[in-house]
Design an enzyme around this catalytic site. Structure first.
Site, PDB file in Angstrom:
ATOM      1  N   ASN A 129       0.834  -1.193   0.000  1.00 22.36           N
ATOM      2  CA  ASN A 129       0.000   0.000   0.000  1.00 22.36           C
ATOM      3  C   ASN A 129       0.866   1.239   0.000  1.00 22.36           C
ATOM      4  O   ASN A 129       2.019   1.215   0.443  1.00 22.36           O
ATOM      5  CB  ASN A 129      -0.913   0.010   1.226  1.00 22.36           C
ATOM      6  CG  ASN A 129      -0.205   0.494   2.466  1.00 22.36           C
ATOM      7  OD1 ASN A 129      -0.160   1.688   2.750  1.00 22.36           O
ATOM      8  ND2 ASN A 129       0.410  -0.420   3.204  1.00 22.36           N
ATOM      9  N   CYS A 136       6.218   3.188   9.051  1.00 26.03           N
ATOM     10  CA  CYS A 136       5.655   3.418   7.712  1.00 26.03           C
ATOM     11  C   CYS A 136       6.772   3.720   6.713  1.00 26.03           C
ATOM     12  O   CYS A 136       7.507   4.693   6.865  1.00 26.03           O
ATOM     13  CB  CYS A 136       4.656   4.558   7.764  1.00 26.03           C
ATOM     14  SG  CYS A 136       3.906   4.881   6.165  1.00 26.03           S
ATOM     15  N   CYS A 195       4.455 -38.070 -10.893  1.00 29.20           N
ATOM     16  CA  CYS A 195       4.642 -36.774 -11.565  1.00 29.20           C
ATOM     17  C   CYS A 195       6.120 -36.507 -11.840  1.00 29.20           C
ATOM     18  O   CYS A 195       6.461 -35.696 -12.689  1.00 29.20           O
ATOM     19  CB  CYS A 195       4.046 -35.644 -10.739  1.00 29.20           C
ATOM     20  SG  CYS A 195       4.926 -35.303  -9.198  1.00 29.20           S
ATOM     21  N   CYS A 229      15.499 -32.809  -7.932  1.00 32.83           N
ATOM     22  CA  CYS A 229      16.778 -33.293  -7.401  1.00 32.83           C
ATOM     23  C   CYS A 229      17.849 -33.259  -8.481  1.00 32.83           C
ATOM     24  O   CYS A 229      18.984 -32.878  -8.244  1.00 32.83           O
ATOM     25  CB  CYS A 229      16.624 -34.707  -6.850  1.00 32.83           C
ATOM     26  SG  CYS A 229      18.104 -35.288  -5.987  1.00 32.83           S
ATOM     27  N   CYS A 233      21.949 -39.074  -1.474  1.00 31.11           N
ATOM     28  CA  CYS A 233      20.969 -38.218  -0.797  1.00 31.11           C
ATOM     29  C   CYS A 233      21.622 -37.533   0.398  1.00 31.11           C
ATOM     30  O   CYS A 233      22.122 -38.188   1.301  1.00 31.11           O
ATOM     31  CB  CYS A 233      19.765 -39.043  -0.353  1.00 31.11           C
ATOM     32  SG  CYS A 233      18.530 -38.062   0.528  1.00 31.11           S
ATOM     33  N   CYS A 286      12.966 -32.816  -2.404  1.00 35.11           N
ATOM     34  CA  CYS A 286      11.982 -33.714  -3.031  1.00 35.11           C
ATOM     35  C   CYS A 286      10.682 -33.747  -2.248  1.00 35.11           C
ATOM     36  O   CYS A 286       9.593 -33.711  -2.819  1.00 35.11           O
ATOM     37  CB  CYS A 286      12.552 -35.110  -3.200  1.00 35.11           C
ATOM     38  SG  CYS A 286      13.159 -35.846  -1.669  1.00 35.11           S
TER      39      CYS A 286
END
Lengths: 442, 464
Positions: free
Chosen positions: B73, B134, B344, B351, B375, B381
């Site tokens: 704002n 502000c 998916c 990775c 890993c 992941c």
């Protein structure tokens, strides 16, 4: 009681045949595109016969690049808009969406696809142009999905292309054979206009190629000829009484319906013979035209029908009833159809056998035969050394679409025996490249 | 039944949820409506010098289909007459004597500060909040964040205020500073009773690609605004924690920044806040969100056995350490739960491209496989996986060893070569650079029609 009132006007018709995949608005497209996971090596791409980069175009929609999305689609498939609406997405891209494995609704890929393509079609935003003229000419017989797709690709490669179409309108079964609730005539034709404006192929309507003389003329004038002729009319059943009034072929019935809408009348009680997707369409359409009863009669069991499950579900949802394991033996009636004499069947070792002594007459006042389309064998005989397989399909190289007559190439239903618009679009694009490779080598 | 009421530096409130000084507290009408809806307190929109506002004041950041994950704002402090605000403040207190009404203030001279502190005290305010935060407009006039960024000036003004203050004084801090504890300490030295943070972050939320102007656009142009909303919570939490852990601050903290539900509030509280302030969420969804916030907080407290808010304040602070204090012997490894995997392969590509090439694809299945020896337990992941609990990080060390960087430093055993068993170190497999070439090309040839049969690349030029 009929599920639908008999449509008396164009407005009634559109109400009864409301689009199954209505156009998305911007908000819906934003929400739906936001859900896409952008899978690696995405299963939806693999499931699409034309290999559209689906996660890419969905991401483009999501980022406000709708024109780019349309380009991604059209680069892979010239029937991008039609396929978004008429593809059996349930068994293709949307069926492959990984969300199915999570019991989450798959992404509405078809509707997103049409969302993008409709936008460029309506704003007439051109994405492609013809290639540098290379001085070669190709004739295309049939302005269906195969013929038009091949024409676009060849124009992009710089060929002069003449398309010869027997009918008054382009796009073949997309405008003459697809169920009206899948796509409207206006939408189909708008896409063809859009393609033609960009690629500039010539279509000669009311120009059937039927004789040896006509073929010879093409052979002399053109460097290559593409056969996108599809299939012929409905196969005859060869049953007594088949010529009675109100006994019609599904392909012919649907063609009338697509052209004349509510002005096509159906019987009060309709029996559709067949278990394929065309039978499902004809049954649904009869119900939506206000038939009181629609029966789908199939000579094998419900699970053996060739139709997609969702197509049968759609037919059932409009009140169609199934009658299974019955074989028609006579169309009964006096001038007009009054019923079908059936005999019950059973399937033994995959063979359908009649059960003696189980004949009965199912009354009806209309019969629609959805028992397959004939191959255009007699026409194809005019082409020297063109080989057909035992089912009457044109034999062609899998990659190039080249037939056993090297000047001829083919794709679509005439080659695959009857498949989807998307298959024709994919094969024809590859065939155009096959023609190009062949002519390069000459 | 847990007790949600608080006593924040002497300011009592039926629950810890206050509306922050902002547009939702611009009028007595709004504050009464909020109290009626269930809010425990409200910090009145800042009163002070006369201002003029521009039209077109807010800008938003959307993420995909989610609106306003960030918000900014360029509005200034209250542009309503002071007398109107004071009268309404008095009226609100008459109707809601048990609720907290805090007056946010911003003026310039010592005399002005004295006068306005007396005015709001006379109007019945339960406390005062000094707006030193502000970051737009007011700071150009030497107020707001211009004060918050100068600890000495901040301290001086706090001292002026404390000369006359008879009600608790909260100093609201700006995050537009490199070390938040500096102004926090200055507030304490000046004698303040509490601090609140964070005010908005100086920001440009976006640029109009056609008009070449920043949002929000005022007649073709724009300016930096103050950023808030869900996106700023992580920054706020860190600053709240910094102040809460600093023994030289040692003041009650009112947590502000990205709070829109009970969870956000609990996080602020666990890191040291003893009241929380909300603005953007109320501007987005209205005062009704308070029902979910109080219900959620109450449920959480019941389940955890916290009787009062005080019982949970700062509960997470002992576990927020410096990096050098973390256990280097702790080890987690990703586990993919095949039954939940939807294929998916986002974990694979994340990775592969964004981490340590510790996930492989296998023939015949879309379920990827963790290469355990590669890993490093980075969590990536599990963060990108769209399925709940499909990839979990399992502890693989035996839990008996504990060694920190600090301990190694003290023991003079910090490494002198890159021999760590984790990523990049010895024994950690990294592909050869050229192995990357061609790998990004998808097997499915997207974007062009599928090649049927054997693909045969064709030139677009004919032979002559």
């Amino acid at each position: 009681m009929a599920e639908f009132p008999i449509p008396a006007s164009e407005q009634d018709f559109h109400a009864n045949f409301a689009q199954l995949k209505p156009r998305m608005n911007n908000t819906e497209a934003l929400y739906e595109s936001s859900r896409c996971l952008f899978c690696f090596d995405a299963p939806c791409i693999k499931a699409c016969p034309t290999g559209i980069d689906i996660p890419q175009f969905i991401r483009q929609i999501n980022t406000g690049n709708v024109t780019g999305a349309a380009k991604t689609i059209y680069e892979a498939n010239y029937f991008g808009n039609a396929c978004g609406k008429v593809c059996p997405t349930e068994v293709l891209c949307e069926g492959a969406c990984v969300y199915n494995l999570q019991d989450v609704k798959p992404i509405e890929i078809g509707r997103l696809q049409s969302f993008a393509t409709r936008q460029v079609i309506e704003s007439d935003q051109h994405l492609f142009k013809p290639g540098q003229p290379n001085g070669r000419k190709v004739a295309i017989i049939g302005a269906g999905p195969a013929g038009i797709s091949c024409a676009c690709e060849l124009r992009a490669l710089g060929y002069e292309v003449d398309v010869f179409e027997a009918k008054a309108q382009p796009s073949g079964l997309t405008v003459y054979g697809v169920a009206p609730y899948k796509i409207t005539n206006e939408e189909v034709l708008a896409e063809i206009d859009y393609l033609q404006a960009q690629f500039g192929f010539h279509v000669h309507y009311h120009s059937p190629i039927a004789t040896r003389q006509e073929l010879e003329a093409l052979e002399e004038t053109y460097d290559a000829i593409f056969l996108g002729i599809g299939l012929g009319g409905t196969n005859a059943l060869r049953l007594p009484g088949e010529d009675r009034q109100n006994c019609v072929g599904a392909v012919e019935f649907i063609e009338q319906l697509r052209q004349h809408h509510h002005r096509v009348a159906v019987g009060r009680k309709v029996i559709v013979l067949g278990g394929g997707n065309t039978a499902m369409d004809a049954a649904s359409e009869s119900a939506r035209l206000g038939a009181e009863d629609v029966i789908l009669a199939y000579r094998r069991g419900k699970d053996e029908m060739g139709a997609y499950e969702f197509e049968y579900d759609l037919a059932k949802s409009v009140g169609v009833k199934g009658l299974f394991n019955v074989a028609p033996i006579e169309i009964v009636g006096n001038g007009k159809v009054e019923g079908i004499r059936f005999v019950r069947t059973q399937t033994l070792n995959g063979q359908v056998q009649v059960v003696p002594g189980t004949e009965f007459v199912e009354p009806c006042d209309m019969v629609i035969k959805a028992t397959g389309q004939a191959k255009q064998v007699s026409f194809l005989r005019h082409i020297p050394s063109l080989e057909l397989d035992k089912n009457g399909r044109i034999v062609a190289n899998a990659a190039s679409g080249q037939t056993t007559n090297p000047q001829y190439f083919t794709s679509g239903d005439a080659r695959n025996g009857g498949a989807e618009v998307v298959n024709a679009a994919a094969e024809a694009k590859a065939a155009a490249r096959g023609i190009h490779a062949y002519l390069l080598g000459q | 039944m847990p007790d949600l009421s608080i006593n924040f530096a002497g300011i009592k409130s039926p629950n810890p949820f206050w509306l922050a000084s902002a547009p939702p507290t611009n009028s007595g009408y709004q504050v009464m409506k909020a109290f009626d809806a269930g809010w425990g307190g409200a910090v009145w929109k800042t009163l002070g010098v006369p201002v003029v506002n521009v039209s077109s004041r807010y800008g938003g950041v959307n993420y995909r289909d989610k609106r306003l994950i960030g918000f900014n704002n360029i509005e200034l402090i209250s542009d309503r007459p002071l007398v109107d605000n004071l009268r309404e403040m008095e009226e609100v207190k008459k109707h809601f004597p048990q609720h907290a009404v805090i007056a946010s203030l911003m003026v310039q001279s010592r005399e002005e500060w004295h006068q306005i502190v007396r005015d709001v005290t006379n109007a019945g305010a339960d406390g005062i909040e000094l707006n030193f935060g502000c970051p737009h407009g007011m700071c150009e006039r030497g107020m707001g964040s211009a004060v918050g960024q100068e600890p000495d000036v901040l301290r001086l003004i706090v001292e002026w205020v404390m000369e006359v203050a008879q009600i608790p004084v909260i100093v609201k801090l700006t995050p537009n500073i490199s070390d938040i504890t500096e102004p926090a300490r200055a507030a304490r030295l000046g004698g303040a009773d509490a601090i609140s943070l964070i005010n908005t972050i100086q920001s440009i939320v976006g640029v109009d690609l056609d008009l070449f102007a920043p949002y929000p656009i005022v007649d073709g142009q724009g300016t930096n605004g103050g950023y808030c909303g869900p996106a700023v919570k992580p920054i706020a939490l860190n600053m709240v924690k910094n102040c809460a852990q600093d023994p030289h601050v040692a003041l009650p903290i009112s947590g502000i920044g990205g709070i829109e539900n009970w969870r956000d509030a609990v996080e602020h509280i666990l890191l040291g806040a003893s009241s929380v302030q909300v603005c953007t969420a109320a501007m987005h969804f209205g005062f009704g969100i308070i029902r979910e916030m109080t219900a959620g907080l109450e449920q959480y407290m019941t389940e955890k056995g916290f009787a009062t808010i005080h019982d949970m304040v700062g509960k997470a602070l002992p576990n927020v350490k410096h990096w050098e204090d973390l256990n280097l012997k702790y080890k987690v490894t990703a586990t993919i739960h095949e039954d939940k995997c939807i294929g998916c392969q986002l974990c694979y590509t994340a990775c592969e491209d964004g981490a340590h090439q510790a996930i492989a694809l296998r023939e015949g299945t879309r379920v990827p496989e963790i290469i355990e020896e590669n890993c490093v337990g980075c969590n990536l992941c599990s963060l990108v996986c769209p399925v709940e609990q499909c990839i979990t990080m399992e502890r693989t060390d035996d839990g008996t060893e504990h060694l920190t960087w600090k301990e190694r430093t003290l023991a003079n055993s910090i490494p002198t070569s890159f021999n760590d068993e984790r990523a990049g170190g010895l024994h950690h497999w990294v592909p050869e650079p050229t192995a990357a070439l061609g790998k990004e090309k998808h097997k499915t040839l997207p974007g062009k029609a599928r090649q049927l049969g054997q693909p045969s690349p064709v030139s677009t030029e004919l032979k002559s």
